[in-house]
Design a protein around this motif. Structure first.
Motif, PDB file in Angstrom:
ATOM      1  N   ALA A   1       0.877  -1.188   0.030  1.00  0.00           N
ATOM      2  CA  ALA A   1      -0.002  -0.164  -0.042  1.00  0.00           C
ATOM      3  C   ALA A   1       0.818   1.181  -0.083  1.00  0.00           C
ATOM      4  CB  ALA A   1      -0.776   0.108   1.040  1.00  0.00           C
ATOM      5  N   TRP A   2       2.088   1.136  -0.265  1.00  0.00           N
ATOM      6  CA  TRP A   2       2.962   2.179  -0.274  1.00  0.00           C
ATOM      7  C   TRP A   2       2.559   3.398  -1.186  1.00  0.00           C
ATOM      8  CZ3 TRP A   2       6.543   3.474   3.151  1.00  0.00           C
ATOM      9  CH2 TRP A   2       7.522   4.553   2.986  1.00  0.00           C
ATOM     10  N   LYS A   3       2.717   4.588  -0.542  1.00  0.00           N
ATOM     11  CA  LYS A   3       2.521   5.812  -1.693  1.00  0.00           C
ATOM     12  C   LYS A   3       3.750   6.542  -1.280  1.00  0.00           C
ATOM     13  CE  LYS A   3      -2.424   6.177  -1.633  1.00  0.00           C
ATOM     14  NZ  LYS A   3      -2.565   5.681  -0.627  1.00  0.00           N
TER      15      LYS A   3
ATOM     16  N   ASP B   1       6.286   9.438  -0.373  1.00  0.00           N
ATOM     17  CA  ASP B   1       5.781  10.777   0.118  1.00  0.00           C
ATOM     18  C   ASP B   1       6.669  11.866  -0.164  1.00  0.00           C
ATOM     19  OD1 ASP B   1       8.107   9.786   1.299  1.00  0.00           O
ATOM     20  OD2 ASP B   1       7.328  10.061   3.414  1.00  0.00           O
TER      21      ASP B   1
ATOM     22  N   SER C   1       7.608   0.534  -5.267  1.00  0.00           N
ATOM     23  CA  SER C   1       7.394   1.633  -6.386  1.00  0.00           C
ATOM     24  C   SER C   1       6.344   1.356  -7.142  1.00  0.00           C
ATOM     25  CB  SER C   1       8.617   1.485  -6.997  1.00  0.00           C
ATOM     26  OG  SER C   1       8.614   0.699  -8.120  1.00  0.00           O
ATOM     27  N   HIS C   2       5.717   0.084  -7.429  1.00  0.00           N
ATOM     28  CA  HIS C   2       4.409  -0.325  -8.296  1.00  0.00           C
ATOM     29  C   HIS C   2       4.644   0.210  -9.634  1.00  0.00           C
ATOM     30  CE1 HIS C   2       2.942  -0.776  -4.286  1.00  0.00           C
ATOM     31  NE2 HIS C   2       2.783   0.235  -4.087  1.00  0.00           N
ATOM     32  N   GLU C   3       6.029   0.454  -9.925  1.00  0.00           N
ATOM     33  CA  GLU C   3       6.205   0.650 -11.502  1.00  0.00           C
ATOM     34  C   GLU C   3       6.842  -0.125 -12.175  1.00  0.00           C
ATOM     35  OE1 GLU C   3       7.619   4.646 -12.140  1.00  0.00           O
ATOM     36  OE2 GLU C   3       6.696   5.537 -10.303  1.00  0.00           O
TER      37      GLU C   3
ATOM     38  N   ARG D   1       3.698  15.707   3.120  1.00  0.00           N
ATOM     39  CA  ARG D   1       3.272  15.193   1.836  1.00  0.00           C
ATOM     40  C   ARG D   1       3.374  16.437   0.808  1.00  0.00           C
ATOM     41  NH1 ARG D   1       0.065  10.220   2.355  1.00  0.00           N
ATOM     42  NH2 ARG D   1       1.357   9.148   3.877  1.00  0.00           N
TER      43      ARG D   1
END
Lengths: 952, 117
Positions: free
Chosen positions: A775-777, A779, A927-929, B116
């Motif tokens: 679930a990493w976003k 920052d 990183s979901h990339e 953020r």
């Protein structure tokens, strides 16, 4: 030699039962018994010498600096006890074979039993009180295992725990007492201590020592007020009870009273403490025993009572009384073990040991009944059995003992005890075996197999024989033992069944009549007993334990509240306080060493370092800034090394600095970028004060060292570097040659650290950590140009150069600043740059190197160099070197230590790369990339191919 | 010169101690790094300070500084890297496991979210 073997045999033999139980219960029991038989045989070899009055000794220095030596000695007392322990132990082993059911794990039982046996023999044969303490504690531990053998029974577990708490707690007091004793005597060897009785009794430490040792003895031997654990230990299987409570465990306290008798006995304190406790315990426990309905409970209290009797005798302090005590130890061991065994048989055959449910067994199991009744008669002190003789001797001693000026008190109490004793012994015989057979036994009883009743039969035979011919059978042993106890102060001692018309005989008659009368009117006595107060020791003990647990939990939770900051502050504060205490404890002169002059550059470096520290502290909430500040400090340190004649350190420090900073930045990618404000002002002031104090302390210490002259052992290394190590860079020669073993260990540590990092982060790919990663976003804003062309090109061009520099540094390290550590770090940095420029996945695909294998390879190469030296007949890691002439290159020196350095190099590269690559992998997961396909985001040579998808 | 080195060791120790006592893992790691510097320089200083006398044998050297502390500190630097790396990664793992980087994993106040963009 063979003395130590007697002690060791049971311990070694304890391995057998567990193995042999696979071959069946008989094999297991036979093996266990043969161990004991062997030990007993060894003991018998020494018996004639000991009976002649000789003392057999054997020993080795173990830890002479502590006064702890593995010394053993065998005198009369040791022989008596060792004989009881091994002899009755053998009978118990046979008995247990028939007692234990199919369901009981017999191997375990015999293992515990042999451990206990070894510990007991160790106690009685030790010539060193520290060694004795070790065995003493072992008896507590192994008896805990034995008492709790039926671990499915709550009573067994609780009883075992209670026994351990009481005897173990007494053991602690005993340790303190023994240490004091050794202090006073100037030696921990018993044979020395025993000769210094006067010196010890004159010492002001005599009283505390005596009290501590008595607590140890009284807890072990279940004397009032520590007697309560023994009846609860009856939850153990009967063979255990018979062993522990007739001949061994509870006799250990008595043994020590006897052993230290020449040193501690004879004073008024001794008399009033020991004799009074013994007498009181004897009467009290005998009274309680009479009203116990559990067969084993009755025997348990009777045991406490008899232990009291022996304690009383030793407490009197006269040689004759001590001799009586020794004799009673033998007698009690024989009849009490037999009684426990017959109680076990009754329990086994009828299914109950509750006295009101028994009676009339004489007709159903005549053999058992006969054995039990003879033993009980001996316990009651009825002639012509052995118990009568020693009890007569006790009464004789009691009759002449005034207590605080009262001549009648002791004889009266002793007679009362004897009355109770007769009553409960008769009750054991009458209420269980006499009367008509009943119809409602839980099981239909009959005499058991011969193997089951043979062990008690042997003991009962002894009871009779010793009773009839005391002088011929027990006389020599008792004399030898009593001689040992009294230190040769024993007057002429002879044992007779018939002493003539003495006051003691009168007391015996009173006791017999009184006891019989008491049993005749048992109903009335029982009613009176019921009406009286019954302080229940177990409830008190449980309450005390609960309070203790609550108190300790309170203390633990207060001290240990889970706040790591506080622990650390306490530790640091303690370090500061201890440092100050050491400093203020002596006078200090200023140092006399000439100081170097301060160069302006050094001043600049210092300012930058101080500024870096200030920045790191003042702005530590801005983590990125703090990392930069810390690396500035690191940089200054490395320049400082360079400046102060340490080029190797400078190189190492600066390359480590780079790697560390990269790693911190990688970690910071995931961690919050700012630290929230949490600490209160007071907390910050406290930490600040602590920090300043620590800094002043360490800085001051450093200053003190630097301004003082010193002598160094480095002259050797400087002289030997070229002839011995074949290198001019002394630091490197020390690392790879003189102290190569250290370095070998260190690269292993480094490799393990890297593997630990690998494992820590592998684990992060599962469980809650993985969920967080998924679930990493991010920052932080990401660079639009993630793989900039400038960096890619530059790192790619520099890679071969950097690798070459690395190899160069590695090869020259032996003669010039450099070496495996530095080369490894340089190469790692070059490789990391590739990751940074083109991304982890792209680079990893092109560097298919197994870093963990690299670590292993490095360690193996380094190790192989060392082993090669061993093959050549030299010690591990001995370096060899020679000069080789190469065409074009010229004279080249080759040292085997260089190969070792290659191992260091490989390990360092592997460890650094493994750690960094593993953190980078996490970034990839988060990183979901998709990975970039090209080395850079925009490749000018092929404009059509871009790694980033066009968002439009 | 000695005064500079000694005071540098003191300052680095003080900064390290202060940071080690913070409530979040990252400052603690930085504090440990600073303390490592201090310790390494301290050990190095046990060979006393000399200028321009590196322990590399040459024919025309005027003398040599003590090589032994240097050898010991060299491995100490590398080992401290290993230690710092393990501690950083432990901090990272703890944060990923529990979503807080408080040293007790249980902050007294709600976690302030990092800024953020």
């Amino acid at each position: 030699m063979s003395l130590a073997l007697i002690v060791l045999l049971p311990f070694l033999g304890a391995l057998l039962p567990g193995l042999l139980i696979r071959s069946g219960r008989n094999a297991c029991a036979t093996a266990t018994a043969s161990v004991t038989v062997l030990a007993l045989a060894l003991l018998l070899v020494h018996t004639p010498a000991v009976l002649r009055g000789e003392v057999v000794q054997a020993g080795w220095d173990w830890l002479p600096g502590l006064g702890l030596n593995a010394n053993f000695f065998l005198d009369g007392l040791g022989l008596l006890f060792a004989g009881l322990i091994l002899g009755i132990g053998l009978l118990i082993i046979i008995y247990a074979r028939f007692y234990l059911s199919e369901k009981d794990p017999m191997g375990l039982f015999y293992t515990y039993l042999l451990l206990f046996q070894g510990a007991m023999v160790g106690v009685v044969l030790s010539d060193n009180i520290l060694l004795l303490l070790v065995f003493w504690e072992l008896t507590s531990l192994s008896s805990f295992l034995l008492i709790g053998y039926w671990r499915h029974l709550p009573a067994g577990r609780q009883g075992a725990r209670m026994a351990l708490v009481v005897t173990g707690g007494g053991g602690l007091a005993m340790i303190a007492g023994m240490l004091l004793l050794g202090q006073m005597a100037g030696s921990y060897d018993l044979s020395v201590i025993l000769e210094r009785g006067e010196q010890i009794q004159a010492s002001p430490l005599y009283l505390p020592t005596l009290l501590l040792i008595l607590v140890g003895c009284f807890t072990k031997s279940a004397q009032f007020p520590f007697h309560f654990w023994l009846p609860h230990a009856m939850a153990a299987p009967t063979p255990v009870s018979a062993y522990l409570h007739s001949a061994t465990m509870v006799k250990a306290g008595i043994f020590l009273l006897a052993r230290l008798w020449p040193v501690l006995a004879g004073t008024d304190v001794w008399f009033y403490l020991v004799a009074t406790t013994g007498l009181f315990t004897m009467v009290l426990a005998a009274g309680i025993a009479l009203f116990k309905d559990d067969l084993k409970g009755l025997l348990a209290y009777s045991t406490v009572s008899h232990l009291g009797l022996v304690t009383f005798l030793f407490g009197l302090g006269s040689p004759m009384a001590a001799a009586a005590g020794v004799f009673h130890i033998i007698n009690h061991a024989t009849f009490k073990a037999a009684l426990f065994m017959s109680a076990g048989i009754v329990d086994h055959e009828t299914g109950t040991r509750h006295i009101p449910r028994l009676g009339g067994l004489m007709h159903l199991m005549p053999v058992t009944a006969t054995l039990a009744m003879v033993a009980a008669a001996s316990m009651a002190g009825i002639p012509p059995f052995n118990g009568f003789i020693s009890k007569e001797m006790m009464l004789e001693q009691a009759a002449h003992t005034p207590w605080a000026g009262l001549p009648w008190l002791v004889p009266a109490a002793a007679t009362l005890g004897a009355v109770f004793s007769v009553a409960y012994a008769l009750r054991y015989a009458v209420h269980v075996f006499w009367g008509p057979p009943r119809a409602d036994y839980p099981r239909r009883p009959h005499d058991p197999a011969a193997g089951f009743w043979l062990p008690p039969a042997v003991l009962v035979a002894l009871v009779v024989i010793i009773g009839l011919f005391p002088e011929q059978t027990a006389g020599p042993l008792v004399r030898a033992a009593a001689d040992a106890v009294t230190g040769g102060a024993l007057p002429d001692l002879h044992l007779y069944l018939w002493h003539g018309l003495t006051p003691a005989l009168g007391m015996s008659v009173v006791a017999l009549l009184g006891g019989a009368a008491l049993l005749w009117r048992y109903g009335d006595a029982w009613a009176r007993w019921r009406a009286g107060p019954h302080p229940e020791a177990k409830t008190m003990y449980d309450a005390a334990m609960a309070r203790l647990v609550a108190a300790s939990q309170y203390i633990i939770h207060t001290l240990h509240n889970g706040a790591l900051q506080r622990y650390l502050a306490v530790m640091l504060a303690s370090a500061v306080v201890l440092g100050y205490a050491a400093f203020s404890g002596a006078a200090h002169l200023p140092g006399t060493r000439e100081t170097l002059e301060i160069f302006p550059v050094a001043g600049v470096l210092w300012l930058l370092m101080a500024g870096g520290c200030w920045l790191a502290v003042a702005h530590h909430r801005q983590r990125l800034l703090a990392v930069v500040a810390v690396s500035v400090v690191g940089l200054m340190v490395s320049i400082g090394f360079l400046y102060l004649s340490a080029p190797d350190l400078a190189l190492t420090q600066i390359s480590v600095e780079v790697v560390t900073t990269v790693l911190m930045l990688l970690a910071l990618y995931f961690l919050p970028k700012r630290t929230p404000e949490e600490s209160s002002g007071a907390r910050r002031v406290r930490d600040g004060v602590l920090a300043v104090l620590a800094g002043v302390g360490v800085g001051g210490l450093c200053w003190a060292v630097l301004t003082r002259d010193f002598s160094t052992i480095s002259g050797y290394y400087l002289d030997q570097a070229v002839p011995g190590g074949g290198g001019a860079n002394v630091v490197n020669v020390i690392l790879v040659d003189f102290r190569g073993f250290d370095t070998f260990g260190e690269i292993i540590v480094l490799g393990i650290a890297a593997l630990a990092i690998y494992a820590l982060l592998e684990g992060a790919l599962r469980g809650p950590a993985a969920a967080h990663l998924a679930a990493w976003k991010g920052d932080m804003p990401r660079a639009a140009d993630r793989h900039p062309i400038m960096m890619v090109v530059a790192t790619r061009v520099m890679l071969p150069l950097a690798l070459l520099v690395g190899v160069y540094i590695l090869l020259r390290g032996h003669n010039m600043p450099g070496g495996g550590f530095i080369a490894g770090l340089v190469v790692s940095i070059a490789l990391i740059m590739q990751y940074m420029a083109s991304g982890f996945q792209w680079a990893a695909r092109r560097m298919a190197v197994d870093y963990d294998a690299l670590i292993g390879l490095g360690v193996l190469v380094a190790g192989a160099t060392g082993v090669a030296a061993m093959v050549g007949g030299y010690p591990f890691l001995t370096s060899a070197h020679d000069y080789v002439h190469l065409p074009w290159v010229g004279e080249v020196e080759l040292a085997s230590a260089m190969v070792f350095d290659v191992g260091v190099f490989l390990t360092v590269v592997g460890a650094v790369m493994l750690a960094l690559a593993q953190v980078s992998r996490l970034g990839l997961v988060a990183s979901h990339e998709p990975a970039n396909e090209g080395p850079m985001d925009f490749d000018p040579s092929t404009p059509a191919r871009t790694a980033r998808r066009d968002p439009s | 010169m000695e005064l500079l080195v000694a005071s540098a060791v003191g300052i680095m120790t003080a900064a390290g101690v202060y940071l080690v006592l913070r409530a979040r893992t990252f400052p603690v790691v930085l504090g440990l790094a600073l303390m490592t510097y201090a310790v390494n320089v301290f050990l190095f200083a046990m060979g006393r300070l000399t200028v321009n006398l590196p322990p590399v044998l040459t024919a025309d050297a005027a003398g040599y500084t003590d090589p032994l502390p240097q050898a010991l500190v060299l491995t100490a630097i590398v080992i401290s890297f290993g230690m710092t790396a393990v501690v950083v990664v432990m901090a990272l793992r703890a944060y990923l496991e529990s979503d807080t980087d408080h040293v007790d994993l249980a902050p007294s106040e709600p976690v302030e979210k990092a800024d953020r963009p």
